[in-house]
Design an enzyme around this catalytic site. Structure first.
Site, PDB file in Angstrom:
ATOM      1  N   CYS A 121       0.824  -1.207   0.000  1.00 31.92           N
ATOM      2  CA  CYS A 121       0.000   0.000   0.000  1.00 31.92           C
ATOM      3  C   CYS A 121       0.868   1.273   0.000  1.00 31.92           C
ATOM      4  CB  CYS A 121      -0.984  -0.074   1.163  1.00 31.92           C
ATOM      5  SG  CYS A 121      -2.471   0.838   0.805  1.00 31.92           S
ATOM      6  N   HIS A 170      -3.286  -5.300   1.979  1.00 31.58           N
ATOM      7  CA  HIS A 170      -2.610  -5.520   3.268  1.00 31.58           C
ATOM      8  C   HIS A 170      -2.574  -6.996   3.647  1.00 31.58           C
ATOM      9  CE1 HIS A 170      -2.159  -1.344   4.779  1.00 31.58           C
ATOM     10  NE2 HIS A 170      -3.093  -1.125   3.867  1.00 31.58           N
ATOM     11  N   GLU A 177      -0.670  -8.473   5.639  1.00 36.34           N
ATOM     12  CA  GLU A 177      -0.300  -8.660   7.054  1.00 36.34           C
ATOM     13  C   GLU A 177      -1.538  -8.679   7.954  1.00 36.34           C
ATOM     14  OE1 GLU A 177      -0.170  -5.878   5.417  1.00 36.34           O
ATOM     15  OE2 GLU A 177      -0.762  -4.217   6.724  1.00 36.34           O
TER      16      GLU A 177
END
Ligand code: GLN
Length: 203
Positions: free
Chosen positions: A85, A183, A185
């Site tokens: 991002c 994202h 994660e």
């Protein structure tokens, strides 16, 4: 810090944004995260993750921390880097709507537009297909995500998002650089981090 034999050290840029969740993913995969806040934190890293957050803020903090030059040098020397991002925005060669003083590390030949999918309330999730990590779809979490509106010839597009705009690249790789507009994660699914670690191990 002197490196331990057989350990793999992954730097996670920790100036701003969502760096902790990347550290947990790195740990789950058996590598050691190093929070990068100063140039000396880069000394022993074998790979670097630039997290999501706010690219304009990170850009200012990169300059005040004197990290731009050492990071650019390592990238040029082939250090594997994974940007998500805001990290993707910072690594892109061309940014259509950054702040005039916003830095571009120019590490991957893509053109991006910030916040192209809308502001925070327009965040969304969807399943992505990423052939390189297996058949099972990957859950893409998009938060004020950038749009990749063009990619250079040497860029490998690993996943696309199909919507009314067409099929926009959302995960791209060029040599030592991996970037995603979402994202990974935040999902607990470490397959994309594992893909990045495979780039580190093959160095
Ligand atoms: N829109 C943010 C920026 O411009 C990126 C958002 C994110 O990293 N989730 O930096």
């Amino acid at each position: 810090m002197s490196p331990k034999k057989d350990a793999t050290y992954i730097g996670v840029l920790a100036l701003q944004g969502n760096f902790r969740m990347h550290e947990y993913a790195v740990e789950r995969l058996g590598a050691t995260p190093i929070e990068v806040k100063l140039p000396s934190d880069l000394d022993i890293v074998q790979g670097l993750i630039i997290p999501g957050g706010e690219s304009t803020t990170m850009s200012i903090l990169l300059a005040t921390s004197e990290l731009i030059e050492p990071m650019s040098k390592l990238i040029e020397d082939g250090l594997p880097v994974f940007g998500t991002c805001a990290g993707m925005i910072l690594l892109a060669s061309n940014l259509s709507d950054g702040r005039s003083d916003q830095i571009s590390l120019g590490a991957i030949d893509i053109s991006v537009q910030r916040n192209a999918f809308g502001r925070q309330p327009n965040s969304f999730e969807c399943d992505l297909s990423v052939a390189k990590i297996g058949l099972h779809p990957f859950r893409g979490v998009f938060i004020r995500a950038p749009l990749v509106y063009s990619v250079g010839r040497d860029v490998e597009v690993l996943s696309r998002l199909s919507d009314e705009r067409g099929a926009s690249p959302v995960l791209c790789k060029q040599d030592n650089i991996l970037v995603g507009s979402f994202h990974p994660e935040l999902t607990g699914d470490d397959r994309i981090h594992k893909l990045f670690l495979s780039m580190v191990y093959s160095q």
